[in-house]
Design a protein around this motif. Structure first.
Motif, PDB file in Angstrom:
ATOM      1  N   PHE A  61       0.854  -1.183   0.000  1.00  0.00           N
ATOM      2  CA  PHE A  61       0.000   0.000   0.000  1.00  0.00           C
ATOM      3  C   PHE A  61       0.895   1.240   0.000  1.00  0.00           C
ATOM      4  CE2 PHE A  61      -2.674  -3.325   1.580  1.00  0.00           C
ATOM      5  CZ  PHE A  61      -3.973  -2.986   1.223  1.00  0.00           C
ATOM      6  N   PHE A  62       0.517   2.250  -0.791  1.00  0.00           N
ATOM      7  CA  PHE A  62       1.328   3.454  -0.935  1.00  0.00           C
ATOM      8  C   PHE A  62       0.524   4.690  -0.526  1.00  0.00           C
ATOM      9  CE2 PHE A  62       2.868   0.306  -3.879  1.00  0.00           C
ATOM     10  CZ  PHE A  62       4.251   0.422  -3.841  1.00  0.00           C
ATOM     11  N   LYS A  63       1.234   5.617   0.123  1.00  0.00           N
ATOM     12  CA  LYS A  63       0.643   6.911   0.448  1.00  0.00           C
ATOM     13  C   LYS A  63       1.774   7.905   0.656  1.00  0.00           C
ATOM     14  CE  LYS A  63      -2.411   9.360   3.654  1.00  0.00           C
ATOM     15  NZ  LYS A  63      -3.317   9.251   4.828  1.00  0.00           N
ATOM     16  N   GLY A  64       1.765   8.992  -0.116  1.00  0.00           N
ATOM     17  CA  GLY A  64       2.807   9.998   0.007  1.00  0.00           C
ATOM     18  C   GLY A  64       4.179   9.402  -0.243  1.00  0.00           C
ATOM     19  N   GLN A  65       5.120   9.649   0.686  1.00  0.00           N
ATOM     20  CA  GLN A  65       6.481   9.154   0.536  1.00  0.00           C
ATOM     21  C   GLN A  65       6.692   7.788   1.172  1.00  0.00           C
ATOM     22  OE1 GLN A  65       9.618  12.051   1.388  1.00  0.00           O
ATOM     23  NE2 GLN A  65       8.094  13.688   1.405  1.00  0.00           N
ATOM     24  N   GLU A  66       5.628   7.143   1.639  1.00  0.00           N
ATOM     25  CA  GLU A  66       5.782   5.898   2.380  1.00  0.00           C
ATOM     26  C   GLU A  66       4.954   4.771   1.776  1.00  0.00           C
ATOM     27  OE1 GLU A  66       6.590   7.530   6.884  1.00  0.00           O
ATOM     28  OE2 GLU A  66       4.509   7.449   6.181  1.00  0.00           O
ATOM     29  N   PHE A  67       5.347   3.534   2.136  1.00  0.00           N
ATOM     30  CA  PHE A  67       4.562   2.372   1.737  1.00  0.00           C
ATOM     31  C   PHE A  67       4.502   1.385   2.898  1.00  0.00           C
ATOM     32  CE2 PHE A  67       8.825   0.822   0.916  1.00  0.00           C
ATOM     33  CZ  PHE A  67       8.757  -0.537   1.199  1.00  0.00           C
ATOM     34  N   TRP A  68       3.476   0.545   2.872  1.00  0.00           N
ATOM     35  CA  TRP A  68       3.254  -0.482   3.881  1.00  0.00           C
ATOM     36  C   TRP A  68       3.226  -1.838   3.188  1.00  0.00           C
ATOM     37  CZ3 TRP A  68       1.595   4.347   3.923  1.00  0.00           C
ATOM     38  CH2 TRP A  68       1.585   5.069   5.121  1.00  0.00           C
ATOM     39  N   ARG A  69       3.978  -2.797   3.698  1.00  0.00           N
ATOM     40  CA  ARG A  69       3.938  -4.165   3.178  1.00  0.00           C
ATOM     41  C   ARG A  69       2.962  -4.959   4.037  1.00  0.00           C
ATOM     42  NH1 ARG A  69       9.427  -5.539   2.098  1.00  0.00           N
ATOM     43  NH2 ARG A  69       9.655  -5.730   4.354  1.00  0.00           N
ATOM     44  N   PHE A  70       2.051  -5.640   3.352  1.00  0.00           N
ATOM     45  CA  PHE A  70       0.933  -6.293   4.025  1.00  0.00           C
ATOM     46  C   PHE A  70       1.085  -7.806   3.949  1.00  0.00           C
ATOM     47  CE2 PHE A  70      -3.495  -7.766   4.317  1.00  0.00           C
ATOM     48  CZ  PHE A  70      -3.947  -7.028   5.414  1.00  0.00           C
ATOM     49  N   SER A  71       0.942  -8.458   5.079  1.00  0.00           N
ATOM     50  CA  SER A  71       1.012  -9.919   5.124  1.00  0.00           C
ATOM     51  C   SER A  71      -0.354 -10.492   4.774  1.00  0.00           C
ATOM     52  CB  SER A  71       1.446 -10.393   6.515  1.00  0.00           C
ATOM     53  OG  SER A  71       1.318 -11.797   6.612  1.00  0.00           O
ATOM     54  N   ASP A  72      -0.442 -11.130   3.612  1.00  0.00           N
ATOM     55  CA  ASP A  72      -1.718 -11.717   3.205  1.00  0.00           C
ATOM     56  C   ASP A  72      -2.122 -12.863   4.128  1.00  0.00           C
ATOM     57  OD1 ASP A  72      -1.707  -9.928   1.146  1.00  0.00           O
ATOM     58  OD2 ASP A  72      -1.095 -11.362  -0.395  1.00  0.00           O
ATOM     59  N   ALA A  73      -1.134 -13.563   4.670  1.00  0.00           N
ATOM     60  CA  ALA A  73      -1.440 -14.697   5.544  1.00  0.00           C
ATOM     61  C   ALA A  73      -1.999 -14.228   6.884  1.00  0.00           C
ATOM     62  CB  ALA A  73      -0.186 -15.542   5.757  1.00  0.00           C
ATOM     63  N   ASP A  74      -1.344 -13.212   7.474  1.00  0.00           N
ATOM     64  CA  ASP A  74      -1.776 -12.716   8.784  1.00  0.00           C
ATOM     65  C   ASP A  74      -2.823 -11.619   8.676  1.00  0.00           C
ATOM     66  OD1 ASP A  74       0.076 -14.426   9.918  1.00  0.00           O
ATOM     67  OD2 ASP A  74       1.661 -12.900   9.937  1.00  0.00           O
TER      68      ASP A  74
ATOM     69  N   ILE B 252       7.621  -1.162   9.334  1.00  0.00           N
ATOM     70  CA  ILE B 252       7.027  -0.314   8.298  1.00  0.00           C
ATOM     71  C   ILE B 252       6.278   0.814   9.006  1.00  0.00           C
ATOM     72  CG2 ILE B 252       6.833  -2.075   6.511  1.00  0.00           C
ATOM     73  CD1 ILE B 252       3.795  -1.127   8.386  1.00  0.00           C
ATOM     74  N   PRO B 253       5.964   1.942   8.303  1.00  0.00           N
ATOM     75  CA  PRO B 253       6.169   2.130   6.862  1.00  0.00           C
ATOM     76  C   PRO B 253       7.625   2.420   6.512  1.00  0.00           C
ATOM     77  CG  PRO B 253       5.283   4.119   7.824  1.00  0.00           C
ATOM     78  CD  PRO B 253       5.281   3.094   8.925  1.00  0.00           C
ATOM     79  N   LYS B 254       7.943   2.271   5.221  1.00  0.00           N
ATOM     80  CA  LYS B 254       9.277   2.568   4.719  1.00  0.00           C
ATOM     81  C   LYS B 254       9.187   3.626   3.624  1.00  0.00           C
ATOM     82  CE  LYS B 254      11.371  -1.924   5.754  1.00  0.00           C
ATOM     83  NZ  LYS B 254      12.132  -3.085   5.214  1.00  0.00           N
ATOM     84  N   ASN B 255      10.350   4.198   3.288  1.00  0.00           N
ATOM     85  CA  ASN B 255      10.396   5.253   2.282  1.00  0.00           C
ATOM     86  C   ASN B 255      10.254   4.667   0.882  1.00  0.00           C
ATOM     87  OD1 ASN B 255      12.171   7.027   0.280  1.00  0.00           O
ATOM     88  ND2 ASN B 255      11.357   8.363   1.879  1.00  0.00           N
ATOM     89  N   THR B 256       9.267   5.135   0.145  1.00  0.00           N
ATOM     90  CA  THR B 256       8.993   4.604  -1.195  1.00  0.00           C
ATOM     91  C   THR B 256      10.127   4.898  -2.166  1.00  0.00           C
ATOM     92  OG1 THR B 256       6.598   4.821  -0.876  1.00  0.00           O
ATOM     93  CG2 THR B 256       7.392   4.714  -3.149  1.00  0.00           C
ATOM     94  N   GLY B 257      10.638   6.132  -2.160  1.00  0.00           N
ATOM     95  CA  GLY B 257      11.667   6.509  -3.116  1.00  0.00           C
ATOM     96  C   GLY B 257      12.925   5.678  -2.989  1.00  0.00           C
ATOM     97  N   ARG B 258      13.391   5.468  -1.764  1.00  0.00           N
ATOM     98  CA  ARG B 258      14.624   4.701  -1.572  1.00  0.00           C
ATOM     99  C   ARG B 258      14.427   3.229  -1.924  1.00  0.00           C
ATOM    100  NH1 ARG B 258      15.329   8.206   2.975  1.00  0.00           N
ATOM    101  NH2 ARG B 258      14.325   6.692   4.360  1.00  0.00           N
ATOM    102  N   PHE B 259      13.295   2.659  -1.543  1.00  0.00           N
ATOM    103  CA  PHE B 259      13.078   1.225  -1.735  1.00  0.00           C
ATOM    104  C   PHE B 259      12.732   0.878  -3.178  1.00  0.00           C
ATOM    105  CE2 PHE B 259      10.518  -2.668  -1.667  1.00  0.00           C
ATOM    106  CZ  PHE B 259      11.286  -3.497  -0.873  1.00  0.00           C
ATOM    107  N   TRP B 260      11.872   1.674  -3.816  1.00  0.00           N
ATOM    108  CA  TRP B 260      11.360   1.325  -5.139  1.00  0.00           C
ATOM    109  C   TRP B 260      12.081   2.038  -6.281  1.00  0.00           C
ATOM    110  CZ3 TRP B 260       7.928  -2.573  -5.778  1.00  0.00           C
ATOM    111  CH2 TRP B 260       7.225  -3.004  -4.648  1.00  0.00           C
ATOM    112  N   PHE B 261      12.514   3.287  -6.076  1.00  0.00           N
ATOM    113  CA  PHE B 261      13.036   4.094  -7.180  1.00  0.00           C
ATOM    114  C   PHE B 261      14.529   4.379  -7.061  1.00  0.00           C
ATOM    115  CE2 PHE B 261       8.559   5.891  -6.554  1.00  0.00           C
ATOM    116  CZ  PHE B 261       7.998   4.889  -7.336  1.00  0.00           C
TER     117      PHE B 261
END
Length: 560
Positions: A528-541, A548-557
């Motif tokens: 999930f993304f919002k602003g400069q951050e993202f959240w990784r979601f556990s489908d199992a749990d 989290i959250p972590k910085n979107t720019g550093r992790f993805w771009f």
């Protein structure tokens, strides 16, 4: 006799009409500089011939309903004769062995025949013009990347040479601009593989070597040149001569000379001594020269027309700056308009992410939506988009690019609020404001009844924040504010289930409201993304993961 040939009919009959033995094996030409489709000896059926004839403009493209596309015997014969004329083989009107060899020859990806109905076609005696040319004498360019077999300084040396060849005859100056953030340019030069940012994918080693776009004819792409990254490129002067002992090598200098002709407005020529001959020819050890057709075309485009000689460095095709590119330091100089000059920058051998204005910088979290489509990450901002093959790895081509480059019917759409690939048929759904568009992947076009209102799905008339297909259950979900809906495939709507809309916090624990985007990525996890951050979601749990959250720019771009 007027015999109607339906392309999906029995191939043996079509072969009989064209005078060819079905399934005759075709080998690549022994001259590796001229022919090597990358496939060695192959069996080419009539399907390959028809695809070729359509791809390069000899036959009309398929209609919306392929079964309704009819070609008369005379029409197919004329198409083959034109193909033979441009391939400099005997004109027989039949798919004889010499003609079939053209199907696997290395060549340019630009069509040989421009539709007579198109305003682009300008027949002037022997030569053909693809457009009216540029309306200025100073053209700027930027080199985005280069093939691993080539050195950066060699690529610039070859570009300087071919620009000087064209520029001397046409009285044009080419100016090298290297700042992707602030510099707007006329011609972007790049290497890419497969789908690389336009609607004309490359085909791997052999076959299509490169393609270019005529000036002023393709919004966001006009003048650009794309080279196939999968070819075995070499620099002419560093080798010293054509490397006869290496199979399948391609001279970057000679292909660049041809493609720059397209960037200036020239179409293909059937004259073998023309630089604009569509098929790759073994280069000589000396410098290349323009043919008579090429000179006549330049004379018509740039000598007979009244074009300002002043310092007119405006850019005809607006471009948005690029945030993640190879960077270097450089000094650029120019001379008089009668010559074409550039300087070769010195590489720093580093990859960095530059930062520009906040409304133009993914690193600042300024984007409208993120989507995972066809195993690639798409990032949309305004009328522009980026494609990433993986985290921090831009796809080949120049980015950001106009979204309309890959999805032409979205031209004029100011932003993409959400996009996802529909599971039922592979169509791509684009959402902007209160409307949606259905992009049919099979024929690369938007559905004729689009755009449609989101109210068709029972969704709010003023739009949604995000949408995606959840990898866990393959259901489609829509998000707005602090609520979400699950799409009912049977009803074709979110209505009919009293459980929706539901609160995001009830099902997607740990996820904030008013998210920007949500995807299930290739690692099987949901983000999930919002602003400069993202959240990784556990489908199992069914809960956000730790740290989290972590910085979107550093992790993805790959932002610094």
């Amino acid at each position: 006799m007027h015999l109607v040939v339906k392309w999906c009919m029995g191939w043996q009959f079509l072969w009989a009409v064209l005078g060819v033995v079905h399934g005759a094996p075709v080998s690549a030409d022994s001259d590796s500089e001229q022919v090597d489709g990358g496939n060695g000896g192959v069996n080419l059926g009539p399907g390959a011939a028809l695809v070729f004839l359509r791809k390069f403009g000899y036959l009309e493209p398929l209609g919306t309903n392929e079964s309704e596309t009819l070609y008369s015997e005379d029409r197919v014969t004329d198409a083959i004769r034109n193909m033979q004329r441009f391939g400099a083989v005997p004109i027989t009107g039949k798919l004889d062995p010499e003609t079939i060899k053209l199907l696997t020859k290395k060549r340019c990806g630009v069509p040989d025949i421009i539709s007579p109905e198109s305003s682009e076609l300008r027949r002037r005696k022997r030569f053909v013009l693809g457009s009216n040319g540029w309306n200025k004498r100073k053209l700027s360019y930027r080199l985005e990347n280069w093939a691993p077999q080539l050195r950066q300084e060699d690529v610039y040396a070859d570009l300087e040479k071919v620009m000087r060849i064209w520029g001397d005859y046409a009285r044009l100056t080419f100016i090298n601009k290297t700042d992707p953030i602030h510099d707007q340019v006329d011609i972007v030069i790049s290497f890419g593989s497969g789908y690389h940012g336009d609607r004309f994918p490359f085909d791997g080693e052999g076959g299509t070597l490169a393609h270019a776009f005529f000036p002023q004819n393709s919004p966001g792409l006009s003048g650009d040149i794309h080279f196939d990254l999968d070819e075995n490129w070499y620099h002419h002067e560093r080798v010293g001569k054509v490397p006869k002992n290496k199979r399948g090598v391609v001279s970057f200098r000679d292909v660049a000379l041809h493609e720059l002709g397209h960037s200036l407005g020239l179409a293909h020529s059937a004259a073998q001594d023309s630089v604009m001959f569509p098929y790759y020819q073994a280069p000589s050890d000396g410098d290349p020269v323009l043919g008579q057709d090429d000179i006549l075309a330049l004379y018509h485009l740039y000598v007979t027309r009244s074009i300002p000689d002043g310092d007119d460095e405006d850019v005809s095709t607006p471009r948005s700056p690029i945030t993640t590119k190879r960077t270097w330091t450089t000094t650029t100089t120019t001379n008089e308009p009668s010559t074409s000059t550039t300087t070769s920058p010195k590489p720093t051998n580093t990859y960095t992410t530059k930062r520009g204005d906040s409304n133009q910088d993914l690193c600042q979290g300024d984007y409208d939506s993120i989507a995972f489509i066809r195993n690639e990450l798409f990032v949309f901002r305004g009328e522009y988009m980026w494609r990433w093959t993986d985290k921090g790895q831009l796809a080949g081509g120049a980015y950001p690019a106009h979204t309309a480059r890959l999805f032409p019917s979205l031209d004029g759409v100011k932003k993409v609020d959400a996009a996802f690939e529909r599971e039922s048929d592979g169509a791509i759904i684009f959402i902007s404001g209160g409307n949606y568009w259905v992009f049919d992947s099979s024929n690369q076009r938007i559905s004729s009844d689009g755009p449609r209102p989101l109210s068709d799905f029972g969704l709010p008339h003023d739009g949604v924040d995000a949408a995606f297909v959840w990898g866990k259950n393959h259901k489609t979900y829509f998000f707005k504010g602090d609520r979400y809906w699950k799409f009912n495939e049977t009803l074709g709507s979110v209505k009919g289930d009293s459980n929706y809309p539901a609160s995001i916090s009830d099902r997607w624990r740990g996820i904030p409201s008013r998210i920007t985007s949500v995807i299930t990525y290739k690692d099987g996890k949901t983000y999930f993304f919002k602003g400069q951050e993202f959240w990784r979601f556990s489908d199992a749990d069914v809960h956000t993961e730790e740290d989290i959250p972590k910085n979107t720019g550093r992790f993805w771009f790959n932002c610094s």
